[in-house]
Design a protein around this motif. Structure first.
Motif, PDB file in Angstrom:
ATOM      1  N   MET A 249     -66.935 -13.365  90.700  1.00  0.00           N
ATOM      2  CA  MET A 249     -68.501 -12.495  90.817  1.00  0.00           C
ATOM      3  C   MET A 249     -68.852 -11.105  89.847  1.00  0.00           C
ATOM      4  O   MET A 249     -67.907 -11.641  89.173  1.00  0.00           O
ATOM      5  N   PRO A 250     -69.820 -10.786  89.936  1.00  0.00           N
ATOM      6  CA  PRO A 250     -70.128  -9.819  88.839  1.00  0.00           C
ATOM      7  C   PRO A 250     -68.240  -8.559  89.138  1.00  0.00           C
ATOM      8  O   PRO A 250     -68.296  -8.646  90.129  1.00  0.00           O
ATOM      9  N   GLY A 251     -67.738  -8.906  87.927  1.00  0.00           N
ATOM     10  CA  GLY A 251     -66.879  -7.684  87.073  1.00  0.00           C
ATOM     11  C   GLY A 251     -65.691  -8.359  87.549  1.00  0.00           C
ATOM     12  O   GLY A 251     -64.356  -7.745  86.551  1.00  0.00           O
ATOM     13  N   THR A 252     -65.775  -9.889  87.411  1.00  0.00           N
ATOM     14  CA  THR A 252     -64.735 -10.486  87.524  1.00  0.00           C
ATOM     15  C   THR A 252     -64.913 -10.288  85.749  1.00  0.00           C
ATOM     16  O   THR A 252     -65.150 -10.775  85.171  1.00  0.00           O
ATOM     17  N   VAL A 253     -63.033 -10.311  85.642  1.00  0.00           N
ATOM     18  CA  VAL A 253     -62.124 -10.897  84.321  1.00  0.00           C
ATOM     19  C   VAL A 253     -61.810 -11.894  84.040  1.00  0.00           C
ATOM     20  O   VAL A 253     -60.601 -12.078  84.884  1.00  0.00           O
ATOM     21  N   GLN A 254     -62.221 -12.699  83.317  1.00  0.00           N
ATOM     22  CA  GLN A 254     -61.224 -14.043  82.972  1.00  0.00           C
ATOM     23  C   GLN A 254     -60.861 -14.105  81.717  1.00  0.00           C
ATOM     24  O   GLN A 254     -60.911 -13.540  80.963  1.00  0.00           O
ATOM     25  N   PHE A 255     -59.490 -14.864  81.803  1.00  0.00           N
ATOM     26  CA  PHE A 255     -58.275 -14.716  80.965  1.00  0.00           C
ATOM     27  C   PHE A 255     -58.894 -15.813  80.072  1.00  0.00           C
ATOM     28  O   PHE A 255     -57.906 -17.402  81.182  1.00  0.00           O
ATOM     29  N   THR A 256     -58.843 -16.365  79.316  1.00  0.00           N
ATOM     30  CA  THR A 256     -58.827 -17.126  77.705  1.00  0.00           C
ATOM     31  C   THR A 256     -57.752 -18.052  78.189  1.00  0.00           C
ATOM     32  O   THR A 256     -56.564 -17.101  77.470  1.00  0.00           O
ATOM     33  N   PRO A 257     -57.448 -19.247  77.685  1.00  0.00           N
ATOM     34  CA  PRO A 257     -55.949 -20.018  77.082  1.00  0.00           C
ATOM     35  C   PRO A 257     -55.529 -18.957  75.722  1.00  0.00           C
ATOM     36  O   PRO A 257     -54.616 -18.676  75.138  1.00  0.00           O
ATOM     37  N   ALA A 258     -56.649 -19.068  74.592  1.00  0.00           N
ATOM     38  CA  ALA A 258     -56.639 -18.061  73.377  1.00  0.00           C
ATOM     39  C   ALA A 258     -56.036 -16.393  73.961  1.00  0.00           C
ATOM     40  O   ALA A 258     -56.059 -15.990  73.085  1.00  0.00           O
TER      41      ALA A 258
ATOM     42  N   ARG B 196     -58.275 -14.218  75.311  1.00  0.00           N
ATOM     43  CA  ARG B 196     -60.120 -13.579  75.130  1.00  0.00           C
ATOM     44  C   ARG B 196     -60.060 -13.269  76.655  1.00  0.00           C
ATOM     45  O   ARG B 196     -59.667 -13.548  78.029  1.00  0.00           O
ATOM     46  N   LEU B 197     -60.866 -12.065  76.932  1.00  0.00           N
ATOM     47  CA  LEU B 197     -60.901 -11.079  78.074  1.00  0.00           C
ATOM     48  C   LEU B 197     -62.497 -11.267  78.081  1.00  0.00           C
ATOM     49  O   LEU B 197     -62.997 -11.405  77.100  1.00  0.00           O
ATOM     50  N   ILE B 198     -62.854 -11.761  79.026  1.00  0.00           N
ATOM     51  CA  ILE B 198     -64.238 -11.853  79.272  1.00  0.00           C
ATOM     52  C   ILE B 198     -64.717 -11.351  81.383  1.00  0.00           C
ATOM     53  O   ILE B 198     -64.259 -11.804  81.747  1.00  0.00           O
ATOM     54  N   ILE B 199     -65.794  -9.792  80.950  1.00  0.00           N
ATOM     55  CA  ILE B 199     -65.976  -9.512  82.042  1.00  0.00           C
ATOM     56  C   ILE B 199     -67.284  -9.991  82.132  1.00  0.00           C
ATOM     57  O   ILE B 199     -68.248  -9.819  81.958  1.00  0.00           O
TER      58      ILE B 199
ATOM     59  N   ARG C 290     -58.954 -15.590  87.220  1.00  0.00           N
ATOM     60  CA  ARG C 290     -59.314 -14.161  87.720  1.00  0.00           C
ATOM     61  C   ARG C 290     -58.466 -12.996  87.763  1.00  0.00           C
ATOM     62  O   ARG C 290     -57.611 -12.890  88.694  1.00  0.00           O
ATOM     63  N   ILE C 291     -58.106 -12.575  86.195  1.00  0.00           N
ATOM     64  CA  ILE C 291     -56.605 -11.164  86.462  1.00  0.00           C
ATOM     65  C   ILE C 291     -57.134  -9.758  87.157  1.00  0.00           C
ATOM     66  O   ILE C 291     -56.694  -9.510  87.412  1.00  0.00           O
TER      67      ILE C 291
ATOM     68  N   MET D 219     -75.034 -11.407  80.545  1.00  0.00           N
ATOM     69  CA  MET D 219     -74.614 -12.286  81.586  1.00  0.00           C
ATOM     70  C   MET D 219     -72.895 -12.019  81.780  1.00  0.00           C
ATOM     71  O   MET D 219     -71.930 -12.318  82.829  1.00  0.00           O
ATOM     72  N   ALA D 220     -72.334 -12.472  80.419  1.00  0.00           N
ATOM     73  CA  ALA D 220     -70.953 -11.073  80.588  1.00  0.00           C
ATOM     74  C   ALA D 220     -70.545  -9.702  78.790  1.00  0.00           C
ATOM     75  O   ALA D 220     -71.518 -10.532  78.385  1.00  0.00           O
ATOM     76  N   TYR D 221     -69.441 -10.080  79.345  1.00  0.00           N
ATOM     77  CA  TYR D 221     -68.970  -8.444  77.987  1.00  0.00           C
ATOM     78  C   TYR D 221     -67.905  -9.027  77.887  1.00  0.00           C
ATOM     79  O   TYR D 221     -66.549  -9.353  78.292  1.00  0.00           O
ATOM     80  N   GLN D 222     -67.260  -9.647  76.083  1.00  0.00           N
ATOM     81  CA  GLN D 222     -66.501  -9.909  75.533  1.00  0.00           C
ATOM     82  C   GLN D 222     -65.758  -8.683  75.209  1.00  0.00           C
ATOM     83  O   GLN D 222     -66.719  -8.300  74.626  1.00  0.00           O
ATOM     84  N   LEU D 223     -64.822  -8.578  74.929  1.00  0.00           N
ATOM     85  CA  LEU D 223     -63.850  -7.998  74.199  1.00  0.00           C
ATOM     86  C   LEU D 223     -63.637  -8.641  73.372  1.00  0.00           C
ATOM     87  O   LEU D 223     -63.035  -9.851  73.286  1.00  0.00           O
ATOM     88  N   GLY D 224     -63.384  -7.524  72.274  1.00  0.00           N
ATOM     89  CA  GLY D 224     -62.842  -8.142  70.465  1.00  0.00           C
ATOM     90  C   GLY D 224     -61.770  -8.373  70.428  1.00  0.00           C
ATOM     91  O   GLY D 224     -61.431  -9.050  69.141  1.00  0.00           O
ATOM     92  N   GLU D 225     -60.305  -7.261  71.369  1.00  0.00           N
ATOM     93  CA  GLU D 225     -59.298  -8.115  70.834  1.00  0.00           C
ATOM     94  C   GLU D 225     -58.310  -8.735  71.721  1.00  0.00           C
ATOM     95  O   GLU D 225     -59.244  -8.837  72.926  1.00  0.00           O
TER      96      GLU D 225
END
Length: 279
Positions: A226-235, A237-240, A253-254, A205-211
């Motif tokens: 879509m697949p490959g979209t990098v989401q940027f949470t308010p905190a 966090r980067l979620i691919i 979607r940055i 479903m997704a890859y979360q990055l640690g930093e």
């Protein structure tokens, strides 16, 4: 039939994906590493949409109940056929009763098993790709079986390939996403100036990055992903999003990974590091 004696960590039937249903919330699914899967099917002269097995991290033990030809690709999991070592990207003949096993993960994360003629499971919404609840099961379990057509003889145009997949390569090529402009100079510096580690929260479903990077207060309406979209949470966090990722989301979607970068990320596991390069 292939009989699944041991299923390994997570093994699914996948093809190129399920298209035309994102408007009702159905993800594309399909193989995570399209490059590896396509090469295995090509060596067997299969059509590019032929279904195959996607094997994650720990390989299965499989028994073939009819003769056929196979090809392995992607991650190298020390495979053996009847206890004899075999390699990736080679056309290999199997006979009734042969047992394919996997050992230690040496490189990569996802391996593919293509079979001459493709896996012959049910087609649901235009695809054989497993994705629950669209399909009855999310993966193959011990004791299950999958069908294929018997092939007694086959003369491949090419019997093997020498493929140098650089599984240690860290750089992912990306494009600007729709909300890229919200990023400050400080956020851009962090995004492109350091490496990120793959967190334990990674799957189809997704890859979360640690930093984390500096967060934001940007609000937006739920929009398409879509697949490959990098989401940027308010905190920060980067979620691919990956092949089974949701079709909409409310985070900015940055970035958007290239298709090659999606394949590359699919071969990363917990603790591996990546960095971004803007195209």
């Amino acid at each position: 039939m292939i009989k699944v004696l041991k299923s390994g960590f997570f093994m699914t039937v996948q093809d190129v994906g399920r298209f035309g249903y994102r408007d009702i919330g159905v993800p594309v699914s399909g193989v995570m590493d399209n490059d590896s899967a396509a090469k295995a099917n090509k060596l067997l002269d299969n059509p590019k949409e032929a279904a195959l097995l996607e094997i994650t991290m720990t390989g299965p033990t499989l028994q073939f109940e009819a003769p056929t030809y196979i090809c392995l690709s992607g991650a190298f999991l020390s495979p053996t056929l009847n206890n004899e070592p075999i390699g990736n990207y080679q056309v290999i003949q199997v006979t009734k009763g042969d047992i394919l096993s996997y050992g230690r993960l040496e490189k990569g994360f996802r391996s593919y098993l293509a079979i001459k003629g493709g896996i012959q499971t049910d087609i649901v919404m235009g695809s054989r790709s497993q994705y629950h609840p669209v399909t009855p099961n999310k993966c193959l379990k011990d004791g299950s079986s999958v069908a294929y057509e018997e092939t007694v003889s086959f003369e491949p145009a090419i019997s093997g390939l020498k493929v140098d997949r650089k599984f240690e390569e860290e750089t992912l090529e990306v494009y600007k996403g729709p909300e890229f402009s919200i990023l400050s100079d400080a956020q851009l510096g962090s995004l492109f100036g350091k490496s990120f580690s793959i967190s334990e929260k990674n799957n189809r479903m997704a890859y979360q990055l640690g930093e984390l990077i500096q967060g934001h207060k940007h609000s937006m309406l739920t929009s398409g992903t879509m697949p490959g979209t990098v989401q940027f949470t308010p905190a920060g966090r980067l979620i691919i999003l990956m092949k089974d990722g949701q079709t909409t989301g409310g985070y900015p979607r940055i970035l958007q990974l290239s298709e090659d970068s999606i394949c590359q990320l699919a071969q990363k596991k917990f603790g591996d590091t990546i960095s971004f390069k803007l195209l």
